[in-house]
Design a protein around this motif. Structure first.
Motif, PDB file in Angstrom:
ATOM      1  N   PRO A 133       0.795  -1.237   0.000  1.00  0.00           N
ATOM      2  CA  PRO A 133       0.000   0.000   0.000  1.00  0.00           C
ATOM      3  C   PRO A 133       0.823   1.281   0.000  1.00  0.00           C
ATOM      4  O   PRO A 133       0.301   2.337  -0.338  1.00  0.00           O
ATOM      5  CB  PRO A 133      -0.839  -0.125   1.276  1.00  0.00           C
ATOM      6  CG  PRO A 133      -0.124  -1.121   2.130  1.00  0.00           C
ATOM      7  CD  PRO A 133       0.545  -2.062   1.184  1.00  0.00           C
ATOM      8  N   ASP A 134       2.105   1.208   0.382  1.00  0.00           N
ATOM      9  CA  ASP A 134       2.931   2.422   0.417  1.00  0.00           C
ATOM     10  C   ASP A 134       3.570   2.738  -0.927  1.00  0.00           C
ATOM     11  O   ASP A 134       4.184   3.788  -1.087  1.00  0.00           O
ATOM     12  CB  ASP A 134       4.042   2.278   1.468  1.00  0.00           C
ATOM     13  CG  ASP A 134       3.480   2.247   2.882  1.00  0.00           C
ATOM     14  OD1 ASP A 134       2.372   2.780   3.064  1.00  0.00           O
ATOM     15  OD2 ASP A 134       4.139   1.692   3.770  1.00  0.00           O
ATOM     16  N   ILE A 135       3.443   1.824  -1.910  1.00  0.00           N
ATOM     17  CA  ILE A 135       4.201   1.977  -3.144  1.00  0.00           C
ATOM     18  C   ILE A 135       3.790   3.231  -3.933  1.00  0.00           C
ATOM     19  O   ILE A 135       4.621   3.901  -4.515  1.00  0.00           O
ATOM     20  CB  ILE A 135       4.081   0.709  -4.025  1.00  0.00           C
ATOM     21  CG1 ILE A 135       5.086   0.767  -5.181  1.00  0.00           C
ATOM     22  CG2 ILE A 135       2.671   0.504  -4.542  1.00  0.00           C
ATOM     23  CD1 ILE A 135       5.196  -0.525  -5.959  1.00  0.00           C
ATOM     24  N   LEU A 136       2.496   3.543  -3.940  1.00  0.00           N
ATOM     25  CA  LEU A 136       2.020   4.717  -4.681  1.00  0.00           C
ATOM     26  C   LEU A 136       1.050   5.507  -3.812  1.00  0.00           C
ATOM     27  O   LEU A 136      -0.158   5.527  -4.051  1.00  0.00           O
ATOM     28  CB  LEU A 136       1.337   4.291  -5.990  1.00  0.00           C
ATOM     29  CG  LEU A 136       2.235   3.721  -7.092  1.00  0.00           C
ATOM     30  CD1 LEU A 136       1.405   3.270  -8.285  1.00  0.00           C
ATOM     31  CD2 LEU A 136       3.288   4.721  -7.540  1.00  0.00           C
ATOM     32  N   GLN A 137       1.602   6.159  -2.807  1.00  0.00           N
ATOM     33  CA  GLN A 137       0.811   6.982  -1.900  1.00  0.00           C
ATOM     34  C   GLN A 137       1.373   8.403  -1.885  1.00  0.00           C
ATOM     35  O   GLN A 137       2.597   8.587  -1.833  1.00  0.00           O
ATOM     36  CB  GLN A 137       0.847   6.409  -0.481  1.00  0.00           C
ATOM     37  CG  GLN A 137       0.115   5.083  -0.328  1.00  0.00           C
ATOM     38  CD  GLN A 137      -1.380   5.210  -0.562  1.00  0.00           C
ATOM     39  OE1 GLN A 137      -1.992   6.211  -0.208  1.00  0.00           O
ATOM     40  NE2 GLN A 137      -1.972   4.190  -1.166  1.00  0.00           N
ATOM     41  N   PRO A 138       0.506   9.425  -1.943  1.00  0.00           N
ATOM     42  CA  PRO A 138       0.995  10.811  -1.931  1.00  0.00           C
ATOM     43  C   PRO A 138       1.949  11.115  -0.777  1.00  0.00           C
ATOM     44  O   PRO A 138       2.963  11.796  -0.962  1.00  0.00           O
ATOM     45  CB  PRO A 138      -0.294  11.631  -1.831  1.00  0.00           C
ATOM     46  CG  PRO A 138      -1.336  10.763  -2.462  1.00  0.00           C
ATOM     47  CD  PRO A 138      -0.954   9.355  -2.090  1.00  0.00           C
ATOM     48  N   ASN A 139       1.645  10.618   0.427  1.00  0.00           N
ATOM     49  CA  ASN A 139       2.495  10.905   1.583  1.00  0.00           C
ATOM     50  C   ASN A 139       3.901  10.336   1.409  1.00  0.00           C
ATOM     51  O   ASN A 139       4.888  10.925   1.862  1.00  0.00           O
ATOM     52  CB  ASN A 139       1.865  10.361   2.858  1.00  0.00           C
ATOM     53  CG  ASN A 139       0.627  11.147   3.270  1.00  0.00           C
ATOM     54  OD1 ASN A 139       0.362  12.212   2.706  1.00  0.00           O
ATOM     55  ND2 ASN A 139      -0.140  10.632   4.206  1.00  0.00           N
TER      56      ASN A 139
END
Length: 296
Positions: A133-139
């Motif tokens: 889930p962290d691969i393409l996150q704005p943050n």
């Protein structure tokens, strides 16, 4: 006699030490052909740039206020983070802001536009983003932009000097954006000869970073007026001597109501121009059916 031989041996060994970093031209060509580029977000602009912004090079981007220099700088700081499996470098960015132009809200918008485009173009990879889930996150994108605000030319020099240590500790940095290289040196520096020497030293240091760490350096520049052929003409700031400090020079300009980018100088790219537009999602193609790339 033995002393002379010893001196010759010493000279030879020190010469070998100096030449340890030598490469063949074949190796250099092979490296260049394997090199990935940082997309600008505009296909036509990428085309004239040979794939995008080059690593191991210093690229100067100049133009009048409002033409989109900062927008392009932020876009590159975002696009350098596109994961390798999506065709990017999977790197991080250093953004040195001398003018206070960087807006985190705008960066967030551009990141969301970048992620939306990746999902659209790589539909089959959506499952990966669910597994990681962290691969393409704005943050995550925002956390990978290292921002330095400098308020004087001395702070700018100090920031560039500090990068020597910083890049050793953050080896995944793949782009340095300076927005703009010009601002403090035009306002606060009266000794032009000293200014030329200081800027020359800074550009050499940035070029060394680019080569050593295999990253791109992008320097945004302002315009000034120059009297030539009996009239005042717009030209990039810092004079003719500065134009030799960069590998590639790109000038952004208006052509009617369209923004265009022109390759003014490059050792490997042909002079060419291409249109681009600044949208809510960032730098993108001009929405038109006719092909507008012009080669000179």
């Amino acid at each position: 006699m033995s002393a002379s031989i010893a001196m010759a041996e010493s000279s030879r060994s020190s010469g070998h030490a100096l030449l340890d970093g030598a490469q063949t031209a074949w190796d250099m060509l092979s490296e260049e052909q394997m090199q990935r580029h940082i997309t600008t977000g505009c296909e036509e602009l990428d085309t004239i740039l040979g794939g995008g912004i080059h690593c191991k090079a210093v690229t100067e981007i100049g133009g009048i206020p409002g033409i989109g220099k900062t927008q392009l700088g932020i876009q590159l700081a975002v696009n350098v983070q596109i994961p390798v499996q999506y065709g990017g470098l999977g790197g991080k960015a250093v953004y040195i802001d001398t003018e206070g132009s960087f807006m985190v809200e705008r960066a967030h918008q551009i990141i969301e536009g970048c992620i939306a485009d990746l999902f659209e173009n790589f539909e089959h990879r959506k499952k990966e983003s669910l597994v990681c889930p962290d691969i393409l996150q704005p943050n995550s994108f925002l956390a990978n932009i290292f921002y330095f605000r400098v308020c004087s030319y001395t702070e700018q020099i100090a920031a560039v000097n500090y990068l020597e240590k910083f890049l050793e500790e953050h080896k995944d940095v793949k782009i340095i954006v300076v927005d703009s290289i010009t601002f403090h040196f035009r306002r606060d520096f009266d000794d032009l000869a000293m200014r030329t020497r200081v800027l020359g030293g800074m550009s050499l240091k940035l070029m060394r970073f680019a080569k050593k760490h295999n990253l791109a350096v992008v320097l945004l520049n302002q315009v000034t007026t120059k009297f030539a052929d009996g009239s005042f003409q717009l030209t990039l700031a810092l004079g003719d001597s500065w134009s030799h400090a960069c590998t590639n020079r790109i000038i952004l300009y208006w052509n009617g109501n369209e923004r265009h980018a022109y390759i003014d100088k490059s050792p490997s790219l042909r002079s060419a121009s291409a249109p681009f537009q600044v949208t809510s999602k960032g730098i993108r193609n001009v929405t038109s059916n006719c092909k507008r790339v012009r080669m000179m």
